[in-house]
Design an enzyme around this catalytic site. Sequence first.
Site, mmCIF file in Angstrom:
data_model
loop_
_atom_site.group_PDB
_atom_site.id
_atom_site.type_symbol
_atom_site.label_atom_id
_atom_site.label_comp_id
_atom_site.label_asym_id
_atom_site.label_seq_id
_atom_site.Cartn_x
_atom_site.Cartn_y
_atom_site.Cartn_z
ATOM 1 C CG HIS A 1 9.807 111.913 -54.163
ATOM 2 N ND1 HIS A 1 8.464 111.782 -53.947
ATOM 3 C CD2 HIS A 1 10.218 112.973 -53.421
ATOM 4 C CE1 HIS A 1 8.058 112.725 -53.102
ATOM 5 N NE2 HIS A 1 9.105 113.455 -52.778
ATOM 6 C CG ASP B 1 9.452 117.058 -55.459
ATOM 7 O OD1 ASP B 1 9.294 117.540 -56.590
ATOM 8 O OD2 ASP B 1 8.757 117.361 -54.483
#
Length: 223
Positions: free
Chosen positions: A174, A35
């Site tokens: 991430h 992400d």
Amino acid sequence: MYLIKTPRVIQKLFPTFHWRVDCPMARPTLYLTFDDGPIPQLTPWVLDQLAEYDAKATFFCVGNNVRRYPAVLQQVIDAGHTVGNHTMHHLDGWKTDNVPYFHDVRHCAKQLKTVLFRPPYGRLKPSQVQFLQRHYEIVMWDVLSGDFDPELTADDCYSNVIENARPGSIVVLHDSLKAEEKVREILPRLLAYYSERGYAFHRLTAELVASPSSVSDVQLKTA
């Protein structure tokens, strides 16, 4: 407060969000997702690590980063990974009125041309779900590494994954500056750990998931 492992009861309460992949594979399979990118400081390194294991993943991109770094996005696509919409400006659905939220999502969608969507922080209002599910596949997660959390060490994040992921799990990492130090340590370890145990790493696609239609509030925090 957030949950590392999304309990089955929550997954059943929101059955039309995508928490994991039940499609049987010849090998046990994990679905790694990243992400908040793409960014030049970390995303290309992530791609190199994945390539060493012939691993595919899904990148839920912030549209503003896509606008700033189109060449990095192209690297993701050229490597055979899929991309998902993470809003244009990483908006919190609970704190954003519907019209500007939908506009932000659509703006990102125009750049990425994908129906996969993950709301930042896992937060959506029921009215937002009702609208978004008509146009997108809403992808949540089974396991959250916690790599964004400054109170967790890299070892904590690594343990969060290996103690909770199972075949079919959608795992959140991430490719962001906030998570960079931990991701650089744990991603090679995770790829090695699961490869040694016979796992494959596949990307998410629209064909692999079903259409969501939940109208309840949800919050499963991810940075």
